[in-house]
Design an enzyme around this catalytic site. Structure first.
Site, mmCIF file in Angstrom:
data_model
loop_
_atom_site.group_PDB
_atom_site.id
_atom_site.type_symbol
_atom_site.label_atom_id
_atom_site.label_comp_id
_atom_site.label_asym_id
_atom_site.label_seq_id
_atom_site.Cartn_x
_atom_site.Cartn_y
_atom_site.Cartn_z
ATOM 1 N N LYS A 22 -37.173 -32.334 -8.870
ATOM 2 C CA LYS A 22 -35.744 -32.386 -9.200
ATOM 3 C C LYS A 22 -35.220 -33.814 -9.186
ATOM 4 C CE LYS A 22 -31.322 -31.315 -6.905
ATOM 5 N NZ LYS A 22 -31.122 -32.627 -6.265
ATOM 6 N N ASN A 23 -35.491 -34.566 -8.121
ATOM 7 C CA ASN A 23 -34.913 -35.896 -7.994
ATOM 8 C C ASN A 23 -35.429 -36.850 -9.068
ATOM 9 O OD1 ASN A 23 -33.413 -35.049 -5.804
ATOM 10 N ND2 ASN A 23 -34.869 -35.802 -4.278
ATOM 11 N N ASP A 121 -24.451 -31.965 -2.565
ATOM 12 C CA ASP A 121 -24.500 -31.375 -1.231
ATOM 13 C C ASP A 121 -23.421 -31.934 -0.323
ATOM 14 O OD1 ASP A 121 -26.685 -29.858 -1.886
ATOM 15 O OD2 ASP A 121 -28.117 -31.367 -1.240
ATOM 16 N N ASP A 321 -35.138 -34.649 3.385
ATOM 17 C CA ASP A 321 -35.034 -33.299 2.836
ATOM 18 C C ASP A 321 -35.995 -32.319 3.503
ATOM 19 O OD1 ASP A 321 -33.081 -34.121 1.105
ATOM 20 O OD2 ASP A 321 -34.413 -34.358 -0.614
ATOM 21 N N MET A 343 -30.300 -40.184 8.579
ATOM 22 C CA MET A 343 -29.612 -40.625 7.373
ATOM 23 C C MET A 343 -28.306 -39.883 7.080
ATOM 24 S SD MET A 343 -32.974 -41.291 4.983
ATOM 25 C CE MET A 343 -32.045 -41.990 3.626
#
Length: 438
Positions: A22-23, A121, A321, A343
């Protein structure tokens, strides 16, 4: 608000192929704005974040042709730059986090960009300073419209100019924006403390094939020498390492024998060792991973006997993630684990729902949690949950699959943003998940 009804306690069996990242997809799709020639991207995941970004570019004037559902041709030869000043653009771009990466290509090629505050998000503060300061260092000017909550960015008449910059953080999307902005800048741009994740490497290699001049790919020191134009290319996405971690976590939680196909083992970084520290029985077979977890796993200790700590860090450290997945997996391990999420300050707040399920987790502060494993399968009990973001949502799904009873997860559109047909793919492996559209 759509929901999943998840019947826990079912083991998985068989094999599953990992979808494209996805990224990486969001980065390289934005890069198609840099050329009027055709760019073909394959292995695209069919997820809402990718579809929405493609739709945004199409409304901007990019010609989009689906060769297959996962292979798409882009041609940005007739961009309507006036579209970015419309309310329709601001509304669509503000709903999608990945839209921030159209800024670099638009300023580089067309000399102007409009950037509404992007969505995505809700995981705490996600600063855009690195993006803006990097483009400003190249010579762009910024103004902020308080009424529309948008940033207006413009390049000087003579174009952007290369420079030296030291990034205040190794931001992945910030690095992507700066690199894409610098490919047409006059002279050399040096970017120190650049992100060097595999997906950034992929973006840089794609740009090089298009004609860009980039040195230092794979390191945190990039040198970009500006060129006059870029051409077309073809590009294939890497497998999504977060999807790899998600399926490893599901197999571990459900005591399953599962084969993950085409995982891109050389680009997983700390992922295999992180699950190994939790005692997960993970075996590498070529470019595949097999999880064969018929016994409860046991969390390692440090050599001096202290509690194992897992923390996120910029690449090649552990991706943030993955921490929510590791936290859930640790709830039914033997032993204790400290999760340190450095983070983002809100990524651990979903722990409240795990407490409702009977997990033994102490949330020390917004960044740290201590997990005391129960040491048995199906130690969690079913409950109702609401997904606040993609990664918390998949962690909740993993918890529900490993729990006793039937759970309900609402707001699953958050999960759909990052995982293609996750319910259908898992049901083929033995899971019991029903999608309720509301």
């Amino acid at each position: 608000m759509s929901s999943f009804i998840v019947e826990g306690g079912h083991s998985l069996h068989g094999e599953i192929t990992i979808k494209g990242a996805k990224n990486e997809a969001l980065e390289v799709i934005c890069a198609t704005l840099l050329t009027p020639e055709k760019v073909v991207i394959s292995n695209l995941p069919q997820i809402s974040d990718v579809r929405n970004l493609i739709d945004l570019l199409a409304e901007m004037g990019v010609k989009v042709r689906y060769i297959t559902p996962s292979e798409v041709e882009f041609q940005a030869d007739s961009i309507d730059i006036g579209y970015i000043h419309t309310e329709q653009y601001r509304k669509k771009a503000s709903s999608l986090r990945g839209s921030v990466m159209v800024m670099g290509p638009l300023v580089a090629r067309f000399g102007v960009a409009v950037m509404p505050r992007p969505g995505g998000d809700k995981i705490g503060r996600r600063r855009l300073d690195t993006h803006f300061e990097g483009i400003q260092r190249l010579g762009a000017e910024f103004s902020y419209d308080r009424e529309s909550h948008t940033y207006n960015i413009s390049a000087p008449a003579e174009g952007l100019k290369g420079c030296y910059m030291l990034l205040d953080e190794a931001s992945v999307t910030g690095t992507a924006n700066i690199v894409m902005g610098a490919v047409f800048a006059h002279g050399e741009t040096t970017v120190y403390n650049a992100a060097c994740e595999p997906y950034i490497q992929q973006l840089c290699r794609m740009l090089v094939r298009m004609g860009a001049r980039i040195d230092g790919i794979g390191s945190n020191l990039l040198r970009i020498n500006g060129v006059e134009s870029l051409g077309g290319t073809t590009h294939k996405l890497l497998p999504d390492m977060i999807e790899v971690g998600s399926f490893v976590g599901m197999a571990a939680m459900t005591g399953s024998n599962l084969l993950l196909k085409d995982v891109g083992i050389g680009d997983l970084g700390m992922l295999p060792s992180a699950f190994g520290r939790l005692g997960v029985n993970l075996m590498v077979e070529g470019d595949d991973i097999r999880v064969n977890q018929h016994e409860i796993y046991e969390i390692d200790e440090f050599i001096d006997g202290s509690i194992m700590t897992v923390a996120d860090a910029p690449w090649p450290g552990l991706s943030p993630d993955l921490l929510s997945i590791l936290l859930v997996v640790a709830t039914q391990a033997r032993g204790s684990l400290i999760i340190h999420q450095k983070m983002f300050e809100s990524r651990l707040f979903f722990v409240d729902k795990l407490l409702d399920m009977g997990a033994r987790v102490i949330l020390c502060d917004p960044h740290r949690a201590v997990v005391i494993g129960a040491g048995k399968f199906h130690c969690l009990r079913a409950t109702d949950m609401v997904s606040p973001d993609i990664r918390a949502g998949i962690a909740m799904l993993i918890a529900a699959m490993g729990a006793r009873g039937t759970s309900r997860i609402q707001n699953i559109n958050q999960i759909d943003r990052g995982y293609e047909n996750i319910d259908r793919r898992l049901n083929k492996l033995g899971a019991k998940i029903i999608r309720i559209e509301e």
